[in-house]
Design a protein around this motif. Structure first.
Motif, mmCIF file in Angstrom:
data_model
loop_
_atom_site.group_PDB
_atom_site.id
_atom_site.type_symbol
_atom_site.label_atom_id
_atom_site.label_comp_id
_atom_site.label_asym_id
_atom_site.label_seq_id
_atom_site.Cartn_x
_atom_site.Cartn_y
_atom_site.Cartn_z
ATOM 1 N N MET A 1 0.803 -1.293 0.059
ATOM 2 C CA MET A 1 0.085 -0.024 0.028
ATOM 3 C C MET A 1 0.928 1.058 -0.042
ATOM 4 S SD MET A 1 -1.358 -0.055 4.027
ATOM 5 C CE MET A 1 -2.044 -1.873 4.020
ATOM 6 N N SER A 2 0.304 2.490 -0.312
ATOM 7 C CA SER A 2 1.312 3.580 -0.299
ATOM 8 C C SER A 2 1.472 4.019 1.171
ATOM 9 C CB SER A 2 0.366 4.684 -0.942
ATOM 10 O OG SER A 2 -0.963 5.243 -0.136
ATOM 11 N N VAL A 3 2.736 4.898 1.245
ATOM 12 C CA VAL A 3 3.167 5.192 2.480
ATOM 13 C C VAL A 3 1.952 6.163 3.017
ATOM 14 C CG1 VAL A 3 4.748 6.470 3.636
ATOM 15 C CG2 VAL A 3 5.585 4.954 1.722
ATOM 16 N N GLU A 4 1.371 6.913 2.445
ATOM 17 C CA GLU A 4 0.270 8.126 2.734
ATOM 18 C C GLU A 4 -0.960 7.366 3.321
ATOM 19 O OE1 GLU A 4 1.665 7.901 -0.430
ATOM 20 O OE2 GLU A 4 2.939 9.862 -0.219
ATOM 21 N N TYR A 5 -1.318 6.127 2.785
ATOM 22 C CA TYR A 5 -2.423 5.258 3.271
ATOM 23 C C TYR A 5 -1.911 4.619 4.527
ATOM 24 C CZ TYR A 5 -6.605 2.261 3.374
ATOM 25 O OH TYR A 5 -7.543 1.774 3.725
ATOM 26 N N TYR A 6 -0.871 3.935 4.577
ATOM 27 C CA TYR A 6 -0.364 3.352 5.894
ATOM 28 C C TYR A 6 -0.028 4.503 7.084
ATOM 29 C CZ TYR A 6 2.046 0.913 9.462
ATOM 30 O OH TYR A 6 2.219 0.498 10.964
ATOM 31 N N ALA A 7 0.377 5.626 6.821
ATOM 32 C CA ALA A 7 0.529 6.550 7.699
ATOM 33 C C ALA A 7 -0.861 6.985 8.323
ATOM 34 C CB ALA A 7 1.088 7.859 7.155
ATOM 35 N N LYS A 8 -1.973 6.994 7.576
ATOM 36 C CA LYS A 8 -3.239 7.363 7.838
ATOM 37 C C LYS A 8 -3.756 6.554 8.957
ATOM 38 C CE LYS A 8 -8.056 7.582 6.177
ATOM 39 N NZ LYS A 8 -8.891 7.296 4.960
ATOM 40 N N LEU A 9 -3.504 5.084 8.569
ATOM 41 C CA LEU A 9 -3.886 3.664 9.355
ATOM 42 C C LEU A 9 -3.189 4.265 10.685
ATOM 43 C CD1 LEU A 9 -3.966 0.756 7.098
ATOM 44 C CD2 LEU A 9 -5.610 2.380 7.519
ATOM 45 N N GLU A 10 -1.669 4.420 10.701
ATOM 46 C CA GLU A 10 -1.130 4.491 11.971
ATOM 47 C C GLU A 10 -1.472 5.645 12.673
ATOM 48 O OE1 GLU A 10 3.515 4.747 12.733
ATOM 49 O OE2 GLU A 10 2.995 2.857 12.064
ATOM 50 N N ARG A 11 -2.103 6.500 12.219
ATOM 51 C CA ARG A 11 -2.518 8.008 12.911
ATOM 52 C C ARG A 11 -3.934 7.535 13.640
ATOM 53 N NH1 ARG A 11 -0.722 10.782 8.454
ATOM 54 N NH2 ARG A 11 -2.871 10.851 7.471
ATOM 55 N N GLY A 12 -4.307 6.105 13.511
ATOM 56 C CA GLY A 12 -5.582 5.873 14.250
ATOM 57 C C GLY A 12 -7.050 5.618 13.563
ATOM 58 N N ASN A 13 -6.620 6.129 12.217
ATOM 59 C CA ASN A 13 -7.955 5.783 11.171
ATOM 60 C C ASN A 13 -8.152 4.581 10.810
ATOM 61 O OD1 ASN A 13 -8.224 8.760 11.608
ATOM 62 N ND2 ASN A 13 -6.489 9.233 10.357
ATOM 63 N N LEU A 14 -8.913 3.673 11.578
ATOM 64 C CA LEU A 14 -9.341 2.454 10.902
ATOM 65 C C LEU A 14 -10.787 2.173 10.498
ATOM 66 C CD1 LEU A 14 -7.432 -0.370 13.294
ATOM 67 C CD2 LEU A 14 -6.789 0.877 11.138
ATOM 68 N N ALA A 15 -11.185 3.335 10.656
ATOM 69 C CA ALA A 15 -12.874 3.250 10.007
ATOM 70 C C ALA A 15 -12.831 2.997 8.642
ATOM 71 C CB ALA A 15 -13.686 4.532 10.557
ATOM 72 N N GLY A 16 -13.748 1.918 8.390
ATOM 73 C CA GLY A 16 -13.961 1.465 7.087
ATOM 74 C C GLY A 16 -12.947 0.698 6.451
ATOM 75 N N VAL A 17 -11.979 0.390 7.218
ATOM 76 C CA VAL A 17 -10.926 -0.334 6.540
ATOM 77 C C VAL A 17 -11.309 -1.708 6.350
ATOM 78 C CG1 VAL A 17 -8.606 -1.242 6.820
ATOM 79 C CG2 VAL A 17 -9.036 1.007 7.491
#
Length: 293
Positions: free
Chosen positions: A47-63
């Motif tokens: 996956m893209s670095v930007e998308y993983y960074a979003k996940l690691e910021r705590g944004n798991l809704a809808g994943v």
């Protein structure tokens, strides 16, 4: 609990535990952080670095489950950690509403009489029922004798985590105290992921974090585990050293509760120790009954 903070700290802590060598990547010489970089986890998870960074910021809704599986694979999560990640994701998007354990008021819950019959039928080893907060909710006579130190102090409230971290007697009872402490915190952390809306759990974690540095440091590690079977060492003040195997069984009729039974190897000194403990427990109960007459 703050779901985004939980997700962020959990994923960050898991990334820090994986070395480049473990992930099959070159280690290099200019690493400013322990473990893998975000970019490396992203590449491993495709996956893209930007998308993983979003996940690691705590944004798991809808994943999606596929993305969660890719992250779990990249971070080399074990079964307990994978389940914890899934629980965090369910909480993030609200899908845990139907799957979370029912809220249970500890002080008002009493075991069905048939459950107590089952516990009392186990006469060769301690048998007890606990919840995910590590409250002992029901026990046979041998378990009550086994955990005599836990019951001896009213402030423990028959809670194994309070005993572990706030009662000095636990240092004697658990010869491998650090291991017992790690397990206790991992059980509570697992419960926090499974049932994040439990106010009693929030209160317990807050109390232990305030009163115990040992607990607070371990809580920050975000370790989780499935506590099903194994062997532990104990030192009981009345019968001495015991090495016991245990089996933890999830109770289908009571979601969120675990039935645990301790046993000793046949013919071992620990088996003799349990027989001595049963005799001691019977004597204690007879003395107590005599005092009430």
């Amino acid at each position: 609990m703050d779901n985004q903070a939980e997700v962020r700290e959990f994923l960050t802590s898991r990334r820090a535990k994986i070395t480049p060598e473990q992930a099959g990547l070159p280690s290099g010489s200019r690493r400013r952080v322990p473990g893998l970089r975000r970019s490396e986890v992203a590449a491993l998870a495709d996956m893209s670095v930007e998308y993983y960074a979003k996940l690691e910021r705590g944004n798991l809704a809808g994943v999606s489950p596929a993305v969660l599986e890719a992250v779990a694979r990249a971070l080399q999560l074990d079964d307990a950690e994978r389940a914890h990640l899934l629980n965090l994701a369910q909480t993030a998007d609200g899908s845990d509403v139907l799957t979370r354990p029912r809220r249970r008021a500890v002080r008002s819950w009493t075991p069905h009489r048939s459950l107590q019959w089952v516990l009392d039928a186990v006469t060769a080893g301690p048998a007890f029922v606990r919840n995910g907060r590590m409250d002992i909710l029901a026990a046979n006579q041998l378990a009550r004798a086994f955990y005599a130190d836990v019951y001896a102090t009213a402030g423990n409230q028959a809670n194994l985590a309070r005993f572990n971290f706030l009662d000095p007697a636990s240092r004697r009872f658990y010869p491998d105290w650090d291991q017992a402490a790690d397990v206790a915190v991992a059980i509570l952390r697992t419960e926090a992921g499974r049932n994040p809306h439990d106010k009693d759990l929030h209160d317990l974690v807050g109390e232990l974090s305030t009163r115990s540095d040992d607990f607070r440091i371990r809580w920050g590690a975000h370790n989780v585990r499935h506590h099903g079977t194994g062997t532990k060492r104990f030192h009981h003040h009345a019968v001495g050293d015991l090495t016991l195997s245990y089996e933890g069984l999830e109770m289908a009729a009571e979601p969120g509760l675990t039935l645990t039974i301790y046993t000793a190897e046949p013919g071992s000194p620990s088996e003799e120790g349990l027989r001595l403990l049963a005799s001691w427990a019977a004597t204690q109960e007879a003395d107590s009954s005599a005092r009430q007459l």
